[in-house]
Every structure is written in C-alpha cells, then in structure tokens.
Design an enzyme around this catalytic site. Structure first.
Site, PDB file in Angstrom:
ATOM      1  CD  GLU A  65      -0.160  10.594  -3.855  1.00  0.00           C
ATOM      2  OE1 GLU A  65       0.628   9.523  -5.006  1.00  0.00           O
ATOM      3  OE2 GLU A  65       0.604  10.910  -3.402  1.00  0.00           O
TER       4      GLU A  65
ATOM      5  CE1 TYR B 103      10.559 -19.579  -6.064  1.00  0.00           C
ATOM      6  CE2 TYR B 103      12.888 -20.134  -5.987  1.00  0.00           C
ATOM      7  CZ  TYR B 103      11.653 -20.204  -6.511  1.00  0.00           C
ATOM      8  OH  TYR B 103      11.661 -21.736  -7.188  1.00  0.00           O
TER       9      TYR B 103
ATOM     10  CD  GLU C 167      12.410   8.788  -2.014  1.00  0.00           C
ATOM     11  OE1 GLU C 167      13.160   9.613  -2.745  1.00  0.00           O
ATOM     12  OE2 GLU C 167      11.324   8.704  -1.526  1.00  0.00           O
TER      13      GLU C 167
ATOM     14  CE  LYS D 136       3.214   7.244  -5.880  1.00  0.00           C
ATOM     15  NZ  LYS D 136       2.854   8.069  -4.756  1.00  0.00           N
TER      16      LYS D 136
END
Length: 119
Positions: free
Chosen positions: A21, A53, A73, A98
């Site tokens: 990864e 934004y 997290e 993910k």
C-alpha cells in the site's frame, strides 16, 4: 446549522499498514459535510462570510496525497482538522472510502466516518 457537502473527492494516497500500500498507493475517496452558519453570507452575498468549498476540496485532496499514515482513522482526522481551520466551519463530518482495501473476500467499499467540531 446549515450544511455544505462535498462528495466523491478523489486522490491517490499511500496510506495503509502493508508495504504494498505504501509503495504502490491506491485511490481514496472522501465525502465531507461542513456545518456552517450561512446566514451572514446570504445576507451580504459575500463569499468571505462563508467557506470557499473549492478551496476546501483542493485542501482535502492535498491531505489524501500528502504524508502517508497507517490508519484510515488518522487520515480522516487530518482531513477534519484541515476543514476546521476555516473560520466559518463549525463542524466537519468526514467519510473516507478505501475501495481497494487489501481484503481477501469480495467487497464493494470500506468506509470510516468521523464527526468533529470546534472545541
């Protein structure tokens, strides 16, 4: 409180605990809902009285593409912290997707959602 939502922000990141990864990277998708009091902007028609934004979207994709972390997290917290740097943003709900997580069974997506507000 009013809400401004950005959905499907995409960038390549190198987050995860596996060496593959970190080496190859993978796409991450982020949805955010920003809690904002839009009345001052509506009364004056002034962008400076709300949150831009477009700028937030660029900042979020920069966080995704930025320094790697092991956990979703941590990535979600970094994104929430960035959103809360904008004065008009009182709270941020962040969902990190993910879709190519290293899971050995068929799946559609892995998500983590957090909600943070100003202290």
């Amino acid at each position: 409180m009013d809400r401004i939502a950005l959905r499907g922000l995409r960038a390549k990141g190198f987050h995860g605990v596996l060496p593959r990864e970190r080496a190859e990277g993978q796409p991450f998708v982020v949805d955010v809902v920003l809690g904002v009091d839009t009345r001052p902007a509506a009364e004056t028609d002034d962008l400076a009285r709300t949150v831009d934004y477009g700028v937030v979207a660029e900042e979020i994709t920069a966080v995704i593409a930025g320094p790697p972390c092991d956990l979703l997290e941590t990535l979600a917290q970094r994104i929430a912290d960035q959103c809360l740097t904008h004065h008009a943003v009182l709270e941020a709900e962040v969902t990190v997707h993910k879709p190519r997580a290293p899971i050995s069974v068929p799946f559609d997506d892995v998500t983590l959602t957090i909600k943070r507000s100003r202290a």
